[in-house]
Design a protein around this motif. Sequence first.
Motif, PDB file in Angstrom:
ATOM      1  N   ARG A   1       4.801   3.331   3.685  1.00 46.16           N
ATOM      2  CA  ARG A   1       3.729   4.160   2.873  1.00 46.16           C
ATOM      3  C   ARG A   1       3.702   4.943   1.921  1.00 46.16           C
ATOM      4  N   TRP A   2       4.076   5.799   2.360  1.00 46.30           N
ATOM      5  CA  TRP A   2       5.005   7.530   2.464  1.00 46.30           C
ATOM      6  C   TRP A   2       6.186   7.397   1.185  1.00 46.30           C
TER       7      TRP A   2
ATOM      8  N   ASP B   1       1.140  -1.379  -0.523  1.00 46.37           N
ATOM      9  CA  ASP B   1       0.328   0.058  -0.232  1.00 46.37           C
ATOM     10  C   ASP B   1       0.684   1.602   0.012  1.00 46.37           C
TER      11      ASP B   1
ATOM     12  N   ALA C   1       5.289   6.014  -2.076  1.00 46.57           N
ATOM     13  CA  ALA C   1       3.981   7.153  -2.731  1.00 46.57           C
ATOM     14  C   ALA C   1       4.541   8.032  -3.053  1.00 46.57           C
TER      15      ALA C   1
ATOM     16  N   ARG D   1       2.419  16.187  -9.171  1.00 47.10           N
ATOM     17  CA  ARG D   1       4.204  15.701  -9.534  1.00 47.10           C
ATOM     18  C   ARG D   1       4.955  16.194 -10.333  1.00 47.10           C
TER      19      ARG D   1
ATOM     20  N   ASN E   1      -2.630  14.004  -2.994  1.00 45.34           N
ATOM     21  CA  ASN E   1      -3.069  15.284  -4.034  1.00 45.34           C
ATOM     22  C   ASN E   1      -2.704  16.308  -3.890  1.00 45.34           C
TER      23      ASN E   1
ATOM     24  N   VAL F   1       0.375   5.636   0.113  1.00 46.33           N
ATOM     25  CA  VAL F   1      -0.316   6.721   1.191  1.00 46.33           C
ATOM     26  C   VAL F   1      -0.885   8.150  -0.205  1.00 46.33           C
ATOM     27  N   SER F   2      -2.556   7.733  -0.378  1.00 46.93           N
ATOM     28  CA  SER F   2      -2.892   8.802  -1.430  1.00 46.93           C
ATOM     29  C   SER F   2      -2.958  10.285  -1.592  1.00 46.93           C
TER      30      SER F   2
END
Length: 357
Positions: free
Chosen positions: A251-252, A173, A255, A181, A178, A175-176
Amino acid sequence: MRVLTMIGAGEFGGAEQHVFDLLRSVKRVEPRLAVFYEGELASRMRAVGVPVRVLSRSPWRAIAEVVDYARAQNIVLLHTHGVRANVIGRLAAQRAGVPVVTTVHSVLATDYPDPLKRWLFVGLEHLTRRQTDRFICVSRALRDDLAAGGIPPERLTVIHNGIDISRFHPDGDAVSLNLPRPLIGTVARMHAAKGYDVLLDAARELVKGGFVGSFVWIGDGPLKTQLARRIQEAGLEERVRIVGYQPDVERWLRAVDVVVLPSLSEGFGLALLEALACGKPVVASRVGGFAEVGEGLAGVRLVPPGDPYTLAAAVDGMVRERVVLPDPDAVASLYSLERMVGKTEEVYAEILAKRSL
């Protein structure tokens, strides 16, 4: 055999992660932990069944508490991390009649920007060093620093940090986020030695040159408020996000697109290995453990410390060019947690065998 590990644990950084991974993974010892602060490390250790003792903030009371605890628990060896634990642990071990192993995580002089604190803590460290039977250095650079300070080579052992590859890997997984990029991530304590000021200046140069992405800073520390103010003053609050300490840092890492580690001094730098194990290319300062580890691994670009313009150019190049991506399997084989734990337990056995002669 029971080993008592001591560390300040006022915050959760690389040294605390090292202690957590070591104590939950040892096979040949019964671990015990003594800290000076109730916090993240103490909580995590209790959760995996390691007994924790919170010591008094008074040095003399803490020494007496360690002596009493060592005798009551039949402790055979003390393992210390950080100046406060080193000094108090060494004095207590002398009274309790047990040997001491000290792990060195950083160049001490760079840990204390304040000259008075630096003079005090460096002085106390040097005064009590003779009580340590063996120093474990997390990099060759730290070993060389201690050797230059007069510690005999037979009292120095290099054991590189290891990472938990069940956590740090590319598949999992993320992190999402927003945010525009590419995402440039940094994982480090917000301390002067970590080079955040240099990174902020580099971010300003990148944005000035047309960079359209974002920066995510993962960490906490004494400079957090000051850095947040500087971000606002630079007009970069929409581009640079401070997200604080994150226990699920893997997770970060998954991302972001590139990881930047601009340290001015670094004993080893777990974040470098963690990023590479997650398959992320890294731009890092050519200092200490970063230089030692980064030279031999794909996906790492090393730059001179303290130079925001060179740092900005390296990040821009990493984003624009087709770079060689890291090989997580190579990282896992060279820097496994199992190897670190096994080598540390070998040091324990060697010191105790010498004491029994």
